[in-house]
Design an enzyme around this catalytic site. Structure first.
Site, PDB file in Angstrom:
ATOM      1  N   GLY A 159       0.827  -1.208   0.000  1.00  0.00           N
ATOM      2  CA  GLY A 159       0.000   0.000   0.000  1.00  0.00           C
ATOM      3  C   GLY A 159       0.855   1.249   0.000  1.00  0.00           C
TER       4      GLY A 159
ATOM      5  N   THR B 107       0.168  -8.536 -15.423  1.00  0.00           N
ATOM      6  CA  THR B 107       1.544  -8.057 -15.582  1.00  0.00           C
ATOM      7  C   THR B 107       2.465  -9.267 -15.739  1.00  0.00           C
ATOM      8  OG1 THR B 107       1.847  -7.962 -13.173  1.00  0.00           O
ATOM      9  CG2 THR B 107       1.106  -5.956 -14.247  1.00  0.00           C
ATOM     10  N   GLU B 108       3.416  -9.107 -16.650  1.00  0.00           N
ATOM     11  CA  GLU B 108       4.328 -10.230 -16.960  1.00  0.00           C
ATOM     12  C   GLU B 108       5.780  -9.793 -16.823  1.00  0.00           C
ATOM     13  OE1 GLU B 108       2.743 -11.352 -20.883  1.00  0.00           O
ATOM     14  OE2 GLU B 108       1.547 -12.893 -19.881  1.00  0.00           O
TER      15      GLU B 108
ATOM     16  N   GLY C 166       6.155  -6.982 -20.022  1.00  0.00           N
ATOM     17  CA  GLY C 166       5.101  -5.969 -20.146  1.00  0.00           C
ATOM     18  C   GLY C 166       3.793  -6.466 -19.559  1.00  0.00           C
TER      19      GLY C 166
ATOM     20  N   ASP D  63       4.293  -2.519  -7.597  1.00  0.00           N
ATOM     21  CA  ASP D  63       3.651  -1.402  -6.896  1.00  0.00           C
ATOM     22  C   ASP D  63       3.817  -0.101  -7.686  1.00  0.00           C
ATOM     23  OD1 ASP D  63       2.931  -3.104  -4.816  1.00  0.00           O
ATOM     24  OD2 ASP D  63       4.865  -2.822  -3.835  1.00  0.00           O
TER      25      ASP D  63
ATOM     26  N   SER E 178      11.907   1.882 -11.886  1.00  0.00           N
ATOM     27  CA  SER E 178      11.961   1.578 -10.449  1.00  0.00           C
ATOM     28  C   SER E 178      12.943   0.454 -10.123  1.00  0.00           C
ATOM     29  CB  SER E 178      10.570   1.228  -9.916  1.00  0.00           C
ATOM     30  OG  SER E 178      10.232  -0.098 -10.260  1.00  0.00           O
TER      31      SER E 178
HETATM   32  O1  RIB Z   1       5.543  -5.374  -3.381  1.00  0.00           O
HETATM   33  C1  RIB Z   1       6.746  -5.230  -2.689  1.00  0.00           C
HETATM   34  C2  RIB Z   1       6.479  -5.174  -1.233  1.00  0.00           C
HETATM   35  O2  RIB Z   1       5.973  -6.408  -0.833  1.00  0.00           O
HETATM   36  C3  RIB Z   1       7.702  -4.943  -0.372  1.00  0.00           C
HETATM   37  O3  RIB Z   1       7.993  -3.591  -0.185  1.00  0.00           O
HETATM   38  C4  RIB Z   1       7.368  -5.671   0.891  1.00  0.00           C
HETATM   39  O4  RIB Z   1       7.001  -4.802   1.924  1.00  0.00           O
HETATM   40  C5  RIB Z   1       6.220  -6.609   0.531  1.00  0.00           C
HETATM   41  O5  RIB Z   1       5.088  -6.269   1.172  1.00  0.00           O
END
Ligand code: RIB
Length: 292
Positions: free
Chosen positions: A41, A210-211, A215, A242, A272
């Site tokens: 999150g 997502t792959e 992509g 994320d 990232s």
């Molecule tokens: O998606 C990556 C995240 O997954 C990491 O930052 C870790 O906290 C886990 O929750």
């Protein structure tokens, strides 16, 4: 400014690097240990904020020093923390990460993230009502994900569901979400092991699989579409998904087309992974636009 609300987890990532991943029962020597902010999150909130959105987080931290660091990090990234309340007597979430052999393995201890309950979200309902898009993941209780889905339906706010880590979900949540963004592994858990093409066809312009560096894939109502990823030298892939979700939400909330939003999100995700830490490489707006 577009408004994004994230309902989800925050953790401190405790990361060791090692040239070898230990097998069960084995001890190996690592090379380094670092503590960096994470949690799906919080990562998605930071990704969206760096790309220029006004982001409100609905979450919890423990009343320990990690909780204070997580709050400081939200503030450093310009995230609204009005609805991030420390839980008295509870630890903050932690993620125990091994970076080895070019990939990560993660064990998450949810701790205070389990207190992101439906009743807690109700206290923050204004942030859901006012959002252009709401993002939710699955490091919080399942009933909260269901409740957020109901609130989004009630207030007619689009919901982006990132079903990570994967678990089965009520059909109503899947039907209600505007976008669902699993990776291939999560899609298989969520939808069973039917061929991916058949699953995509059931959710046109909504299920985005997502792959990784290849992509993303979705069905546009006529054809299966692949929006290619970008080639980069990866240092740490933690948080790439994320970054993708945060960036995808920003682009959609700004009114970009689905394909343009996916290109933007793929670019942000690729940048990232070029730096260490889930949030370490999350790009700014100009870094993404300058490299599209
Ligand atoms: O998606 C990556 C995240 O997954 C990491 O930052 C870790 O906290 C886990 O929750």
């Amino acid at each position: 400014m577009t408004k994004i609300t994230v309902v989800g987890s925050a953790s401190m990532d405790l990361v060791v690097t090692s040239s070898k991943r230990p097998a069960a029962g084995e001890t190996v020597l690592g090379e380094s240990f670092k503590t960096v902010p994470g949690g799906k999150g919080a990562n998605q909130a930071v990704a969206a904020a760096r790309l220029g959105a006004e982001v409100t987080m609905i979450g919890r931290v423990g009343d320990d020093h990690l909780g204070q660091s997580i709050l400081d990090n939200y503030k450093a990234n310009g995230i609204i923390t009005e609805y991030v309340e420390p839980v008295t007597g509870m630890a903050s979430g932690t993620a125990h990460i091994i970076l080895a052999e070019g990939d990560n393995s993660i064990v998450v201890v949810k701790a205070a993230n389990d207190m992101v309950t439906p009743a807690y979200v109700d206290q923050a309902v204004e942030a859901i009502r006012a959002a252009d898009i709401v993002l939710v993941q699955q490091e919080i209780p399942e009933e909260t994900v269901v409740h957020v889905s109901e609130l989004c339906a009630k207030y007619n706010v689009p919901l982006m569901l990132n079903p990570a880590p994967a678990r089965l979900l009520p059909k109503a949540v899947i039907e209600q979400a505007a976008y669902i963004t699993p990776n291939e592994h999560e899609a298989a858990i969520l939808f069973g092991d039917e061929p991916l093409g058949d699953i995509l066809r059931r959710y046109p312009n909504k299920l985005i699989v997502t792959e990784g560096k290849k992509g993303v894939r979705y069905f546009d109502g006529t054809d299966e579409v692949v929006v290619s990823g970008y080639k980069v030298e990866a240092v740490d892939t933690t948080g790439a998904g994320d970054t993708f979700n945060g960036a995808f939400a920003v682009a959609l909330a700004e009114g970009k087309s689905l394909t343009d939003s996916l290109k933007f999100a793929n670019r942000a995700a690729s940048l990232s992974v070029t730096k260490f830490g889930a949030q370490g490489g999350m790009p700014t707006r100009s870094e993404v636009e300058g490299s599209l």
